[in-house]
Design a protein around this motif. Structure first.
Motif, PDB file in Angstrom:
ATOM      1  N   LEU A  95       0.694  -1.101  -0.187  1.00  0.00           N
ATOM      2  CA  LEU A  95       0.401  -0.304   0.202  1.00  0.00           C
ATOM      3  C   LEU A  95       1.078   1.460  -0.578  1.00  0.00           C
ATOM      4  O   LEU A  95       0.694   2.350  -0.961  1.00  0.00           O
ATOM      5  N   HIS A  96       2.002   1.266   0.934  1.00  0.00           N
ATOM      6  CA  HIS A  96       2.878   2.783   0.624  1.00  0.00           C
ATOM      7  C   HIS A  96       3.405   2.675  -0.303  1.00  0.00           C
ATOM      8  O   HIS A  96       3.958   3.388  -0.613  1.00  0.00           O
ATOM      9  N   ALA A  97       3.933   1.775  -0.705  1.00  0.00           N
ATOM     10  CA  ALA A  97       4.913   0.844  -2.495  1.00  0.00           C
ATOM     11  C   ALA A  97       4.155   1.841  -2.900  1.00  0.00           C
ATOM     12  O   ALA A  97       4.203   2.402  -4.543  1.00  0.00           O
ATOM     13  N   TYR A  98       2.486   1.713  -3.516  1.00  0.00           N
ATOM     14  CA  TYR A  98       2.003   1.771  -4.191  1.00  0.00           C
ATOM     15  C   TYR A  98       1.618   3.520  -4.509  1.00  0.00           C
ATOM     16  O   TYR A  98       1.683   3.791  -5.658  1.00  0.00           O
ATOM     17  N   TYR A  99       1.535   3.741  -3.307  1.00  0.00           N
ATOM     18  CA  TYR A  99       1.017   5.413  -3.128  1.00  0.00           C
ATOM     19  C   TYR A  99       1.788   6.363  -3.162  1.00  0.00           C
ATOM     20  O   TYR A  99       2.403   7.454  -3.495  1.00  0.00           O
ATOM     21  N   LEU A 100       3.427   5.900  -2.749  1.00  0.00           N
ATOM     22  CA  LEU A 100       4.375   6.595  -3.035  1.00  0.00           C
ATOM     23  C   LEU A 100       4.874   6.539  -4.824  1.00  0.00           C
ATOM     24  O   LEU A 100       5.063   7.535  -4.903  1.00  0.00           O
ATOM     25  N   VAL A 101       4.548   5.446  -5.417  1.00  0.00           N
ATOM     26  CA  VAL A 101       5.267   5.445  -6.676  1.00  0.00           C
ATOM     27  C   VAL A 101       4.028   6.175  -7.744  1.00  0.00           C
ATOM     28  O   VAL A 101       4.793   6.733  -8.374  1.00  0.00           O
ATOM     29  N   ALA A 102       3.030   5.669  -7.329  1.00  0.00           N
ATOM     30  CA  ALA A 102       1.880   6.602  -8.415  1.00  0.00           C
ATOM     31  C   ALA A 102       1.532   7.711  -8.205  1.00  0.00           C
ATOM     32  O   ALA A 102       1.260   8.936  -8.340  1.00  0.00           O
ATOM     33  N   GLY A 103       2.250   8.749  -6.387  1.00  0.00           N
ATOM     34  CA  GLY A 103       3.190   9.944  -6.511  1.00  0.00           C
ATOM     35  C   GLY A 103       1.443  10.558  -5.669  1.00  0.00           C
ATOM     36  O   GLY A 103       0.918  11.613  -6.106  1.00  0.00           O
ATOM     37  N   LYS A 104       0.322   9.773  -4.789  1.00  0.00           N
ATOM     38  CA  LYS A 104      -0.847   9.969  -5.098  1.00  0.00           C
ATOM     39  C   LYS A 104      -0.722  10.618  -3.581  1.00  0.00           C
ATOM     40  O   LYS A 104       0.069   9.747  -2.723  1.00  0.00           O
ATOM     41  N   ARG A 105      -1.355  11.837  -2.979  1.00  0.00           N
ATOM     42  CA  ARG A 105      -1.973  11.449  -1.823  1.00  0.00           C
ATOM     43  C   ARG A 105      -2.809  10.787  -1.060  1.00  0.00           C
ATOM     44  O   ARG A 105      -3.943  10.193  -1.542  1.00  0.00           O
ATOM     45  N   TYR A 106      -2.005  10.847   0.324  1.00  0.00           N
ATOM     46  CA  TYR A 106      -3.016   9.493   1.217  1.00  0.00           C
ATOM     47  C   TYR A 106      -4.554  10.634   1.267  1.00  0.00           C
ATOM     48  O   TYR A 106      -4.609  11.273   1.396  1.00  0.00           O
ATOM     49  N   ASP A 107      -5.754   9.418   1.564  1.00  0.00           N
ATOM     50  CA  ASP A 107      -6.719   9.533   1.060  1.00  0.00           C
ATOM     51  C   ASP A 107      -7.045   8.359   1.766  1.00  0.00           C
ATOM     52  O   ASP A 107      -6.824   7.743   2.654  1.00  0.00           O
ATOM     53  N   ASN A 108      -8.671   8.609   1.675  1.00  0.00           N
ATOM     54  CA  ASN A 108      -9.888   7.773   3.077  1.00  0.00           C
ATOM     55  C   ASN A 108      -9.156   6.071   2.790  1.00  0.00           C
ATOM     56  O   ASN A 108      -9.293   5.317   3.917  1.00  0.00           O
ATOM     57  N   ALA A 109      -9.520   5.686   1.803  1.00  0.00           N
ATOM     58  CA  ALA A 109      -9.251   4.908   1.690  1.00  0.00           C
ATOM     59  C   ALA A 109      -8.176   4.041   1.698  1.00  0.00           C
ATOM     60  O   ALA A 109      -7.268   3.112   2.439  1.00  0.00           O
ATOM     61  N   TYR A 110      -7.050   4.925   2.044  1.00  0.00           N
ATOM     62  CA  TYR A 110      -5.360   4.758   2.701  1.00  0.00           C
ATOM     63  C   TYR A 110      -5.463   4.687   3.793  1.00  0.00           C
ATOM     64  O   TYR A 110      -4.931   3.529   4.166  1.00  0.00           O
ATOM     65  N   ALA A 111      -6.181   5.484   4.050  1.00  0.00           N
ATOM     66  CA  ALA A 111      -5.814   5.606   5.966  1.00  0.00           C
ATOM     67  C   ALA A 111      -7.033   4.322   6.465  1.00  0.00           C
ATOM     68  O   ALA A 111      -6.826   3.497   7.648  1.00  0.00           O
ATOM     69  N   MET A 112      -8.560   4.244   5.073  1.00  0.00           N
ATOM     70  CA  MET A 112      -9.463   3.165   6.041  1.00  0.00           C
ATOM     71  C   MET A 112      -7.881   1.771   6.115  1.00  0.00           C
ATOM     72  O   MET A 112      -7.662   0.991   6.692  1.00  0.00           O
ATOM     73  N   VAL A 113      -7.578   1.054   4.782  1.00  0.00           N
ATOM     74  CA  VAL A 113      -6.654  -0.156   4.412  1.00  0.00           C
ATOM     75  C   VAL A 113      -6.057  -0.127   5.556  1.00  0.00           C
ATOM     76  O   VAL A 113      -5.071  -0.738   6.245  1.00  0.00           O
ATOM     77  N   ASN A 114      -5.087   0.595   5.525  1.00  0.00           N
ATOM     78  CA  ASN A 114      -3.837   1.038   6.856  1.00  0.00           C
ATOM     79  C   ASN A 114      -3.773   0.723   8.351  1.00  0.00           C
ATOM     80  O   ASN A 114      -3.663  -0.444   8.503  1.00  0.00           O
ATOM     81  N   ASN A 115      -5.672   0.825   8.462  1.00  0.00           N
ATOM     82  CA  ASN A 115      -6.085   0.861   9.473  1.00  0.00           C
ATOM     83  C   ASN A 115      -6.095  -0.450  10.478  1.00  0.00           C
ATOM     84  O   ASN A 115      -6.478  -0.981  11.008  1.00  0.00           O
ATOM     85  N   ILE A 116      -6.612  -1.339   8.827  1.00  0.00           N
ATOM     86  CA  ILE A 116      -7.388  -3.108   8.957  1.00  0.00           C
ATOM     87  C   ILE A 116      -6.510  -3.403   8.816  1.00  0.00           C
ATOM     88  O   ILE A 116      -6.362  -4.910   9.510  1.00  0.00           O
ATOM     89  N   VAL A 117      -5.156  -2.847   8.275  1.00  0.00           N
ATOM     90  CA  VAL A 117      -4.121  -4.036   8.280  1.00  0.00           C
ATOM     91  C   VAL A 117      -3.732  -3.616   9.723  1.00  0.00           C
ATOM     92  O   VAL A 117      -3.237  -4.903   9.965  1.00  0.00           O
ATOM     93  N   SER A 118      -3.217  -3.105  10.254  1.00  0.00           N
ATOM     94  CA  SER A 118      -2.700  -2.627  11.367  1.00  0.00           C
ATOM     95  C   SER A 118      -3.227  -3.592  12.530  1.00  0.00           C
ATOM     96  O   SER A 118      -3.066  -3.773  13.360  1.00  0.00           O
ATOM     97  N   LEU A 119      -4.346  -3.249  12.014  1.00  0.00           N
ATOM     98  CA  LEU A 119      -5.218  -3.986  13.415  1.00  0.00           C
ATOM     99  C   LEU A 119      -5.771  -4.871  13.083  1.00  0.00           C
ATOM    100  O   LEU A 119      -5.455  -5.860  14.223  1.00  0.00           O
ATOM    101  N   GLY A 120      -5.046  -6.372  12.014  1.00  0.00           N
ATOM    102  CA  GLY A 120      -5.190  -7.180  11.977  1.00  0.00           C
ATOM    103  C   GLY A 120      -3.965  -8.046  12.213  1.00  0.00           C
ATOM    104  O   GLY A 120      -3.162  -8.922  12.966  1.00  0.00           O
ATOM    105  N   VAL A 121      -2.893  -7.249  12.333  1.00  0.00           N
ATOM    106  CA  VAL A 121      -1.242  -7.263  13.224  1.00  0.00           C
ATOM    107  C   VAL A 121      -1.595  -7.313  14.322  1.00  0.00           C
ATOM    108  O   VAL A 121      -0.686  -8.399  14.857  1.00  0.00           O
ATOM    109  N   LEU A 122      -1.855  -6.311  14.936  1.00  0.00           N
ATOM    110  CA  LEU A 122      -2.088  -6.188  16.246  1.00  0.00           C
ATOM    111  C   LEU A 122      -2.726  -8.031  17.274  1.00  0.00           C
ATOM    112  O   LEU A 122      -2.669  -8.441  18.049  1.00  0.00           O
TER     113      LEU A 122
END
Length: 143
Positions: A95-122
């Motif tokens: 996810l981080h690599a895609y947003y970095l390479v694509a030059g996209k700004r962090y948006d709600n989809a990024y935040a949602m996936v990031n938080n869900i994955v972090s919660l899954g790891v925990l």
């Protein structure tokens, strides 16, 4: 106020999972808890860097460090929960690599996936800790 409340909840979840791992888990769970806690702490520092591109690279590097650390633990201890955590962390790294390479700004989809994955790891860390605790209890009861 809203963002600080979300950040506080996030930190409470991180601390709860790490404390559970430290109290109930075995060696693998404790090492993973230290890894998660240390990288979560380090993840608060890139926000202080004014250059947004450098922030993105720092987040990518931290996610790579977590994924690599969990992979080493999975290779050493061969626990199912570690395999799940490695896969989830791979998703987060991608996810981080895609947003970095694509030059996209962090948006709600990024935040949602990031938080869900972090919660899954925990959750996988906490579940692995509880499973290790139950296995130890069964060993003691069998003796």
């Amino acid at each position: 106020m809203h963002l600080s409340l979300i950040a506080m909840i996030g930190w409470l979840l991180i601390l709860a999972a790490c404390l559970t791992a430290w109290r109930l888990g075995g060696r693998a769970e404790r090492q993973a808890a230290l890894l998660v806690l240390a990288t979560s702490f380090l993840a608060s520092f890139p926000k202080l860097v004014p250059d947004h591109d450098l922030q993105r690279v720092a987040y990518l590097a931290l996610d790579g460090a977590v994924a690599g650390g969990l992979l080493l633990l999975a290779l050493r201890y061969a626990r199912v929960w570690l395999g799940v955590a490695v896969l989830l962390q791979g998703v987060q790294f991608s996810l981080h690599a895609y947003y970095l390479v694509a030059g996209k700004r962090y948006d709600n989809a990024y935040a949602m996936v990031n938080n869900i994955v972090s919660l899954g790891v925990l959750c996988s860390l906490a579940a692995g800790s509880i499973l290790a605790w139950r296995a130890r209890r069964r060993e003691v009861a069998a003796k």
